[in-house]
Design a protein around this motif. Structure first.
Motif, mmCIF file in Angstrom:
data_model
loop_
_atom_site.group_PDB
_atom_site.id
_atom_site.type_symbol
_atom_site.label_atom_id
_atom_site.label_comp_id
_atom_site.label_asym_id
_atom_site.label_seq_id
_atom_site.Cartn_x
_atom_site.Cartn_y
_atom_site.Cartn_z
ATOM 1 N N VAL A 1 -0.993 -19.079 -1.995
ATOM 2 C CA VAL A 1 -0.395 -17.766 -2.222
ATOM 3 C C VAL A 1 0.539 -17.892 -3.413
ATOM 4 C CG1 VAL A 1 1.105 -15.970 -1.273
ATOM 5 C CG2 VAL A 1 -0.569 -17.091 0.200
ATOM 6 N N GLY A 2 0.320 -17.067 -4.414
ATOM 7 C CA GLY A 2 1.226 -16.988 -5.550
ATOM 8 C C GLY A 2 2.122 -15.776 -5.348
ATOM 9 N N LEU A 3 3.416 -15.976 -5.425
ATOM 10 C CA LEU A 3 4.359 -14.876 -5.270
ATOM 11 C C LEU A 3 5.085 -14.649 -6.588
ATOM 12 C CD1 LEU A 3 5.863 -15.939 -1.820
ATOM 13 C CD2 LEU A 3 4.254 -14.060 -2.246
ATOM 14 N N VAL A 4 5.225 -13.394 -6.983
ATOM 15 C CA VAL A 4 5.965 -13.093 -8.204
ATOM 16 C C VAL A 4 7.456 -13.193 -7.900
ATOM 17 C CG1 VAL A 4 4.128 -11.728 -9.257
ATOM 18 C CG2 VAL A 4 5.810 -10.591 -7.832
ATOM 19 N N THR A 5 8.186 -13.815 -8.798
ATOM 20 C CA THR A 5 9.587 -14.117 -8.502
ATOM 21 C C THR A 5 10.451 -12.866 -8.376
ATOM 22 O OG1 THR A 5 10.106 -14.483 -10.832
ATOM 23 C CG2 THR A 5 9.438 -16.407 -9.519
ATOM 24 N N PRO B 1 0.804 -1.222 0.000
ATOM 25 C CA PRO B 1 0.000 0.000 0.000
ATOM 26 C C PRO B 1 0.840 1.278 0.000
ATOM 27 C CG PRO B 1 0.010 -0.967 2.191
ATOM 28 C CD PRO B 1 0.731 -1.928 1.272
ATOM 29 N N GLN B 2 2.136 1.168 0.304
ATOM 30 C CA GLN B 2 3.004 2.351 0.320
ATOM 31 C C GLN B 2 3.653 2.624 -1.022
ATOM 32 O OE1 GLN B 2 4.437 2.796 4.916
ATOM 33 N NE2 GLN B 2 5.967 2.756 3.350
ATOM 34 N N CYS B 3 4.327 1.619 -1.595
ATOM 35 C CA CYS B 3 5.067 1.853 -2.842
ATOM 36 C C CYS B 3 4.357 1.290 -4.068
ATOM 37 C CB CYS B 3 6.487 1.302 -2.747
ATOM 38 S SG CYS B 3 6.605 -0.499 -2.646
ATOM 39 N N GLY B 4 3.330 0.466 -3.858
ATOM 40 C CA GLY B 4 2.562 -0.090 -4.970
ATOM 41 C C GLY B 4 3.158 -1.330 -5.614
ATOM 42 N N SER B 5 4.267 -1.835 -5.087
ATOM 43 C CA SER B 5 4.906 -3.004 -5.692
ATOM 44 C C SER B 5 3.967 -4.204 -5.745
ATOM 45 C CB SER B 5 6.145 -3.423 -4.883
ATOM 46 O OG SER B 5 7.148 -2.455 -4.948
ATOM 47 N N THR B 6 3.988 -4.884 -6.872
ATOM 48 C CA THR B 6 3.263 -6.137 -7.036
ATOM 49 C C THR B 6 3.981 -7.221 -6.256
ATOM 50 O OG1 THR B 6 2.524 -5.509 -9.243
ATOM 51 C CG2 THR B 6 2.605 -7.868 -8.757
ATOM 52 N N LEU B 7 3.228 -7.991 -5.472
ATOM 53 C CA LEU B 7 3.811 -9.085 -4.699
ATOM 54 C C LEU B 7 3.275 -10.437 -5.122
ATOM 55 C CD1 LEU B 7 3.694 -7.225 -1.322
ATOM 56 C CD2 LEU B 7 5.764 -7.890 -2.548
ATOM 57 N N GLY B 8 2.064 -10.481 -5.652
ATOM 58 C CA GLY B 8 1.497 -11.753 -6.081
ATOM 59 C C GLY B 8 -0.001 -11.780 -5.960
ATOM 60 N N ALA B 9 -0.513 -12.938 -5.549
ATOM 61 C CA ALA B 9 -1.950 -13.136 -5.408
ATOM 62 C C ALA B 9 -2.223 -14.059 -4.227
ATOM 63 C CB ALA B 9 -2.539 -13.734 -6.683
#
Length: 126
Positions: A91-95, A76-84
């Motif tokens: 939990v799916g995490l982006v590599t 919520p601070q920097c907007g980085s995508t982390l997954g789903a």
């Protein structure tokens, strides 16, 4: 042997520790992944929900309900995508969010929605 991998967002507000073997490493070019990442594809691995601990100062990531079975996770601070975070519970995490994204265990072995890749994609990897 139990594997423990760490990662987080760009600003460090959201951090995670994932324990166990990363499952189903794959890239995806579906429209939702493209819009969520701003890129032609995202690379994912999955874990059972209980294998991922959100242990940074920000706690768990912000979630946005993206489909009937899943919510997209981001800082919520920097907007980085982390997954789903799926209802499965998975939990799916982006590599790219891992501290060591170049590990062989995170290398994709399949590509979902191949037909939605840009036409120039094949030229890059020929």
């Amino acid at each position: 042997m139990m594997t423990t991998l760490t990662g987080g967002c760009l600003c460090g507000h959201i951090r995670f520790t994932a324990t166990g073997t990363p499952g189903h490493p794959h890239s995806c070019s579906c429209h939702m992944c493209q819009r969520h990442s701003g890129a032609p594809a995202m690379v994912w691995v999955t874990y059972p929900a209980g294998a991922v601990v959100w242990d940074g100062p920000g706690g768990a990531p912000q979630l946005w309900r993206s489909s009937a079975q899943s919510s997209r996770a981001f800082c919520p601070q920097c907007g980085s995508t982390l997954g789903a975070v799926d209802d499965a519970p998975t939990v799916g995490l982006v590599t790219g969010a891992f501290d060591r994204p170049n590990l062989q265990a995170l290398a994709p072995v399949a590509h979902s929605y191949r037909s939605r890749r840009p036409r120039w994609w094949a030229k890059l990897f020929a």
